[in-house]
Design an enzyme around this catalytic site. Structure first.
Site, mmCIF file in Angstrom:
data_model
loop_
_atom_site.group_PDB
_atom_site.id
_atom_site.type_symbol
_atom_site.label_atom_id
_atom_site.label_comp_id
_atom_site.label_asym_id
_atom_site.label_seq_id
_atom_site.Cartn_x
_atom_site.Cartn_y
_atom_site.Cartn_z
ATOM 1 N N LEU A 62 -6.548 4.983 -0.759
ATOM 2 C CA LEU A 62 -5.397 5.281 -1.621
ATOM 3 C C LEU A 62 -5.259 4.186 -2.666
ATOM 4 O O LEU A 62 -5.016 3.025 -2.345
ATOM 5 C CB LEU A 62 -4.116 5.378 -0.788
ATOM 6 N N HIS A 99 -2.105 -6.827 3.455
ATOM 7 C CA HIS A 99 -2.022 -7.503 2.168
ATOM 8 C C HIS A 99 -0.646 -7.213 1.569
ATOM 9 O O HIS A 99 -0.104 -6.112 1.756
ATOM 10 C CB HIS A 99 -3.132 -6.969 1.257
#
Length: 342
Positions: free
Chosen positions: A131, A235
């Site tokens: 994505l 992240h």
């Protein structure tokens, strides 16, 4: 900025290569599903085209690559991917975090330690990944459209997928593109930097991991603090994606990525919110106004298209949509669609 209603999610095509390559250069590393390499992207598009074209046979290696297109400009502004079944053609490795306890009678104490064990536990699971939204489009809910379109595709092609679905989130990477987790663990055995290994994996696959990775459990307390701190953490740019997954019913079950230590989320496909709550309906007419904000998908395989719109329910299995949406999705009254409330 264009209206979100002007965007559709559709099957990626081979002529999307140039635009996908330009987007791949914006990912910032650690994004193996969208490598900034023309040959690798070409192979991925060919593999996806084969999966979209197949109507029977083994689905184990199927990859469905979806593209977010601005219908006003024809520009591709995002991607999302679905893997029918991982670990069938080559192993799918993860680290599982386990707790190992020992008791000392002399000290009358129990000692517990967390260990990382190399596993292939997710063999046969489906995976949603890849994505990526162009930085210029990160508003208006387009990331949500991309993410949830995958579940509507799965729901409409349920027989092509497994019982469990996973999503690997990118782990913590520093400003120079390095990974403290990689440096402390796998980097000791591979003789290459995180960036080099990440690029090699994106282009060539991960068989080299099977050849070189230590098979014995790793005690987490033996790793540097910097590495321990990032295990199971996404992240910073992936925190929103993690929240979206959690809203769909995904959870973290102590599996992490072997490269950067990022979390792997999992769910039962039939319990994923967008799958469980989606409904099939026939388009009764195209004059809807002020309806329920929804995602609507139509078409099978290569003809799949998904977009935002407002719908008005007309009975149990009929809906009305605006004429503009009908044009965007290329549907007419009488067409069958699948929808879910936004």
């Amino acid at each position: 900025m264009s209206s979100p209603d002007r965007f559709i999610v559709r099957a990626a095509r081979k002529d999307d290569l140039d635009q996908l390559y330009e987007m791949a250069k914006l990912t910032g590393g650690g994004f193996t599903n969208l490598p900034p390499d023309r040959a690798a992207l070409t192979e991925k598009l060919e593999r996806s085209d084969e999966a979209f074209s197949k109507t029977d046979g083994e689905s184990a290696n199927d990859l469905f690559l979806l593209a977010l297109e601005n219908t006003e400009t024809g520009q591709v502004r995002g991607t999302a991917q679905i893997f029918a079944a991982v670990g069938k053609r080559w192993p799918f490795y993860s680290y599982r975090i386990n707790t190992y306890s020992q008791y000392s009678q002399e000290l009358d104490r129990t000692f517990s330690a967390q260990i990382l064990s190399l596993t292939t536990d997710y063999e046969g699971a489906s995976e949603v990944g890849g994505l990526f939204l162009h930085p210029g489009e990160r508003a208006g809910g387009l990331g949500l459209l991309l993410a949830r379109s995958r579940y509507l595709f799965i729901a409409g092609h349920r027989e092509r997928f497994g019982d469990t679905v996973i999503a690997e989130l990118r782990g913590v990477i520093d400003e120079s593109g390095g990974s403290a987790f990689w440096d402390a663990l796998a980097g000791k055995f591979f003789g290459m930097s995180f960036n080099e290994a990440d690029e090699f994996n994106a282009k060539k696959g991960n068989q080299f991991i099977a050849d070189l990775m230590p098979k014995h459990p790793i005690y987490m307390d033996m790793l540097p603090e910097a590495a321990r701190q990032v295990i199971g953490k996404p992240h910073p740019s992936g925190r929103a994606a993690m929240r979206m997954l959690e809203k769909e019913g995904f959870h973290f079950n102590n599996y992490v990525d072997i490269f950067d230590g990022g979390p792997t989320m999992e769910a039962k496909i039939d319990e994923v919110k967008s799958v469980a709550e989606s409904r099939e309906a026939r388009i009764a007419c195209t004059d809807a106004q002020d309806g329920t904000r929804s995602l609507v998908a139509t078409g099978t395989l290569k003809e799949f298209r998904c977009a935002y719109t407002d719908i008005v329910e007309r009975g149990e299995s009929e809906i009305a949509i605006p004429a503009e949406t009908a044009n965007t999705l290329s549907v007419k009254p009488g067409a069958q669609v699948r929808h879910v409330a936004r």
